[in-house]
Enzyme design. Structure first.
Site, short mmCIF file in Angstrom:
data_model
loop_
_atom_site.label_atom_id
_atom_site.label_comp_id
_atom_site.label_asym_id
_atom_site.label_seq_id
_atom_site.Cartn_x
_atom_site.Cartn_y
_atom_site.Cartn_z
N GLY A 93 0.78 -1.24 0.00
CA GLY A 93 0.00 0.00 0.00
C GLY A 93 0.81 1.28 0.00
O GLY A 93 0.36 2.30 -0.52
N ASP B 24 -4.93 1.99 10.75
CA ASP B 24 -6.29 1.66 11.13
C ASP B 24 -6.27 1.31 12.63
O ASP B 24 -6.21 2.20 13.46
CB ASP B 24 -6.71 0.49 10.23
CG ASP B 24 -8.18 0.18 10.26
OD1 ASP B 24 -8.98 1.10 10.04
OD2 ASP B 24 -8.54 -0.98 10.49
N GLY C 23 -3.79 -0.02 14.18
CA GLY C 23 -2.43 0.24 14.67
C GLY C 23 -1.69 -1.03 15.07
O GLY C 23 -0.51 -0.99 15.39
N LYS D 286 -6.78 6.76 10.35
CA LYS D 286 -8.15 6.57 10.85
C LYS D 286 -8.06 6.49 12.37
O LYS D 286 -8.11 5.40 12.95
CB LYS D 286 -8.72 5.25 10.33
CG LYS D 286 -9.20 5.24 8.90
CD LYS D 286 -9.87 3.89 8.62
CE LYS D 286 -10.19 3.69 7.16
NZ LYS D 286 -10.60 2.32 6.85
#
Ligand code: 5GP
Length: 180
Positions: free
Chosen positions: A48, A108, A110, A136
Site C-alpha cells: 500500500g 487503522d 495500529g 483513521k
C-alpha cells in the site's frame, strides 16, 4: 467509456492536486527535520505504501536510502487485540545508527505497525518515526506515536493512490471511498 473503477467508487475523498500538495509539504517538512541528523532511511511497507513512497522520496531534498518490507497480518481467534503479523519480505539494509522513517499508506487499528515498530526497534536504529498518508484515528486499538500524517480520515473503506480494492485500483491517482 467510463473508467474501470467507476462502478466501485462512491465518492472522491481526496483529489489528485490536494494529495500532491500535501505530499510535497510532507517532503519539505521531513527534509528540514532531518537535515542536520545522520543517515536517513525510509522504509516502505508494501504494497500500500509504494505510490506514496515514490512521490514522497522525490520531494525529500536531503540524501537518504529507501528499503521495502512486506508484512501480512491476520486476526487470531476472536480477540480484537490479538493479531498475528508475519514478515513476508524483510529489509535488505541494516538499521544500526540510522534514522528510520516508516512510510505507510494508512493506519487503522495500529496493531500491524505496533508489531513492526517493536521488531525494528530491536535492531537498534538511531531513531524510528512514522509517516502515514492516511490516519483513521477513531479505529485505533493501541497507541501508536505518529509524527507525520497526510490526512485524518473518517472510518470509511478507501482505495487508490497505493491502497487496493480487492488488490486492484492501486494506480488510481486520487483517494476514493469504496461503494460497499
Ligand atoms: P492496522 O492498522 O489495522 O493493523 O492495519 C493497517 C492496514 O490495513 C493498512 O496498511 C491497509 O493495508 C489496511 N487498511 C486499513 N484500512 C483500509 C482502507 O480503508 N482501505 C484499504 N485499501 N486498506 C485498508
Amino acid at each position: 467509456m467510463c473508467a474501470a473503477y467507476e462502478p466501485f467508487l462512491q465518492e472522491v475523498l481526496i483529489d489528485e492536486p490536494t494529495l500532491q500538495a500535501r505530499v510535497r509539504a510532507l517532503g519539505a517538512q521531513i527534509s528540514s527535520d532531518y537535515a542536520d541528523l545522520g543517515e536517513l532511511l525510509l522504509i516502505c511497507i508494501l504494497k500500500g505504501g509504494v505510490i506514496f513512497l515514490s512521490d514522497l522520496t522525490r520531494h525529500i531534498n536531503i540524501p537518504h536510502e529507501i528499503d521495502f518490507m512486506a508484512v501480512k497480518s491476520y486476526q487470531k481467534g476472536d480477540r480484537q487485540t490479538s493479531r498475528n503479523v508475519r514478515i513476508e519480505r524483510d529489509l535488505e539494509v541494516h538499521l544500526e545508527n540510522k534514522h528510520v522513517l516508516i512510510v505507510e499508506d494508512i493506519i487503522d487499528s495500529g496493531l500491524t505497525l505496533d508489531f513492526v515498530m517493536k521488531m525494528l526497534q530491536a535492531r537498534k536504529p538511531a531513531s524510528i518515526k512514522l509517516c502515514t498518508l492516511l490516519n483513521k484515528a477513531s479505529r485505533r486499538e493501541i497507541f501508536i506515536p505518529v509524527q507525520y500524517v497526510g490526512f485524518e480520515i473518517e472510518d470509511k473503506y478507501v482505495f487508490g493512490y497505493g491502497l487496493d480494492l480487492d488488490e486492484k485500483f492501486r494506480n488510481m491517482p486520487f483517494i476514493g471511498v469504496a461503494k460497499l
